[in-house]
Design a protein around this motif. Structure first.
Motif, PDB file in Angstrom:
ATOM      1  N   ALA A 149      85.177 -50.704  25.569  1.00 58.72           N
ATOM      2  CA  ALA A 149      84.645 -51.938  24.982  1.00 58.72           C
ATOM      3  C   ALA A 149      84.691 -51.856  23.463  1.00 58.72           C
ATOM      4  CB  ALA A 149      83.218 -52.185  25.469  1.00 58.72           C
ATOM      5  N   PHE A 150      84.348 -50.701  22.914  1.00 59.75           N
ATOM      6  CA  PHE A 150      84.421 -50.496  21.467  1.00 59.75           C
ATOM      7  C   PHE A 150      85.861 -50.621  20.978  1.00 59.75           C
ATOM      8  CE2 PHE A 150      85.271 -47.710  17.880  1.00 59.75           C
ATOM      9  CZ  PHE A 150      84.325 -48.119  16.953  1.00 59.75           C
ATOM     10  N   MET A 151      86.771 -49.957  21.662  1.00 55.11           N
ATOM     11  CA  MET A 151      88.169 -49.942  21.226  1.00 55.11           C
ATOM     12  C   MET A 151      88.799 -51.326  21.278  1.00 55.11           C
ATOM     13  SD  MET A 151      89.381 -46.327  22.894  1.00 55.11           S
ATOM     14  CE  MET A 151      91.107 -46.690  22.678  1.00 55.11           C
ATOM     15  N   GLU A 152      88.483 -52.123  22.279  1.00 54.99           N
ATOM     16  CA  GLU A 152      89.108 -53.437  22.381  1.00 54.99           C
ATOM     17  C   GLU A 152      88.561 -54.421  21.362  1.00 54.99           C
ATOM     18  OE1 GLU A 152      86.862 -56.228  25.633  1.00 54.99           O
ATOM     19  OE2 GLU A 152      88.501 -54.986  26.341  1.00 54.99           O
ATOM     20  N   THR A 153      87.401 -54.123  20.767  1.00 53.22           N
ATOM     21  CA  THR A 153      86.815 -55.044  19.796  1.00 53.22           C
ATOM     22  C   THR A 153      86.900 -54.547  18.365  1.00 53.22           C
ATOM     23  OG1 THR A 153      84.600 -54.102  20.064  1.00 53.22           O
ATOM     24  CG2 THR A 153      85.180 -55.947  21.476  1.00 53.22           C
ATOM     25  N   CYS A 154      87.181 -53.282  18.163  1.00 50.75           N
ATOM     26  CA  CYS A 154      87.220 -52.710  16.821  1.00 50.75           C
ATOM     27  C   CYS A 154      88.444 -53.217  16.060  1.00 50.75           C
ATOM     28  CB  CYS A 154      87.232 -51.195  16.902  1.00 50.75           C
ATOM     29  SG  CYS A 154      86.986 -50.412  15.310  1.00 50.75           S
ATOM     30  N   VAL A 155      88.215 -53.624  14.827  1.00 51.97           N
ATOM     31  CA  VAL A 155      89.288 -54.169  14.005  1.00 51.97           C
ATOM     32  C   VAL A 155      90.436 -53.156  13.907  1.00 51.97           C
ATOM     33  CG1 VAL A 155      88.325 -53.380  11.789  1.00 51.97           C
ATOM     34  CG2 VAL A 155      89.786 -55.395  11.866  1.00 51.97           C
ATOM     35  N   GLY A 156      91.634 -53.628  14.078  1.00 52.36           N
ATOM     36  CA  GLY A 156      92.821 -52.773  14.041  1.00 52.36           C
ATOM     37  C   GLY A 156      93.140 -52.195  15.402  1.00 52.36           C
ATOM     38  N   ILE A 157      92.246 -51.411  15.960  1.00 51.11           N
ATOM     39  CA  ILE A 157      92.461 -50.788  17.269  1.00 51.11           C
ATOM     40  C   ILE A 157      92.535 -51.852  18.355  1.00 51.11           C
ATOM     41  CG2 ILE A 157      91.517 -49.179  18.976  1.00 51.11           C
ATOM     42  CD1 ILE A 157      89.959 -47.854  16.677  1.00 51.11           C
ATOM     43  N   GLY A 158      91.699 -52.859  18.255  1.00 58.04           N
ATOM     44  CA  GLY A 158      91.599 -53.893  19.277  1.00 58.04           C
ATOM     45  C   GLY A 158      92.871 -54.676  19.513  1.00 58.04           C
ATOM     46  N   LEU A 159      93.752 -54.673  18.531  1.00 52.23           N
ATOM     47  CA  LEU A 159      95.024 -55.370  18.703  1.00 52.23           C
ATOM     48  C   LEU A 159      95.935 -54.643  19.683  1.00 52.23           C
ATOM     49  CD1 LEU A 159      95.693 -56.333  14.982  1.00 52.23           C
ATOM     50  CD2 LEU A 159      94.903 -57.837  16.814  1.00 52.23           C
ATOM     51  N   PHE A 160      95.645 -53.363  19.941  1.00 54.02           N
ATOM     52  CA  PHE A 160      96.512 -52.545  20.788  1.00 54.02           C
ATOM     53  C   PHE A 160      95.869 -52.114  22.106  1.00 54.02           C
ATOM     54  CE2 PHE A 160      97.600 -51.860  16.327  1.00 54.02           C
ATOM     55  CZ  PHE A 160      98.895 -52.342  16.330  1.00 54.02           C
ATOM     56  N   VAL A 161      94.593 -52.392  22.290  1.00 50.09           N
ATOM     57  CA  VAL A 161      93.895 -52.006  23.519  1.00 50.09           C
ATOM     58  C   VAL A 161      93.590 -53.278  24.311  1.00 50.09           C
ATOM     59  CG1 VAL A 161      91.849 -50.894  24.488  1.00 50.09           C
ATOM     60  CG2 VAL A 161      92.888 -49.983  22.411  1.00 50.09           C
ATOM     61  N   PRO A 162      94.269 -53.464  25.426  1.00 50.69           N
ATOM     62  CA  PRO A 162      94.045 -54.692  26.199  1.00 50.69           C
ATOM     63  C   PRO A 162      92.681 -54.702  26.886  1.00 50.69           C
ATOM     64  CG  PRO A 162      95.588 -53.254  27.336  1.00 50.69           C
ATOM     65  CD  PRO A 162      95.289 -52.607  26.014  1.00 50.69           C
TER      66      PRO A 162
END
Length: 168
Positions: free
Chosen positions: A24-37
């Motif tokens: 949940a953190f990874m999909e919403t974190c700026v930058g990372i979230g663009l790559f984690v569906p």
């Protein structure tokens, strides 16, 4: 990749629950979230629920906390960057789009937080924009927690719906 995550979770059930807030953190974190569906979180939560590895409401709460933490990283990154983004070449090339986006975020602030939470393509970008536009911190936190809570209820509905649909 999802197969690897699920295989690891199967072997490490005592630690696997921590995948929920992490994803949940990874999909919403700026930058990372663009790559984690966002589908990864839904699949992991669904598998955990279907196999009775974890309580669905506990996972929803953990996902809510993870997503809000990711949003806040983006918000504070946006506040730290502030108006310096106006000097970036990509922003200067798209000046009119940037100004329209910034004006829209300023105008619809709380609604932008809620709408952004439910659109995967912009989910990780809206918090940074809120920080860049210097949206008030306390108001941001209040609206973000409400939006993440509503989103977590949506996660529960999706997981339960899929469970009843595929495993009658």
């Amino acid at each position: 990749m999802i197969e690897s995550i699920l295989a690891w979770a199967s072997e490490h059930r005592d630690q696997a629950l921590w995948l929920v807030p992490l994803l949940a953190f990874m999909e919403t974190c700026v930058g990372i979230g663009l790559f984690v569906p966002s589908l990864m979180l839904v699949v992991v939560t669904s598998v955990f629920y279907a196999n009775d590895w974890a309580n669905l409401w506990l996972m929803a709460g953990m996902a809510m906390v993870g997503s809000s933490l990711g949003d806040h990283v983006g918000y504070y990154a946006g506040r730290a960057i502030g108006h310096r983004v106006h000097g970036w070449r990509i922003i200067r090339r798209n000046q009119q789009r940037w100004e329209r986006t910034e004006a829209m975020v300023r105008r619809f602030g709380p609604w932008a937080i809620f709408i952004g939470r439910f659109i995967p393509a912009i989910r990780s970008l809206v918090p940074a924009m809120m920080g860049i536009t210097e949206f008030e911190r306390a108001r941001y936190t209040m609206f973000d927690v409400m939006a993440c809570s509503l989103w977590a209820l949506g996660l529960v509905a999706i997981v339960q719906g899929a469970h009843h649909l595929f495993l009658p």
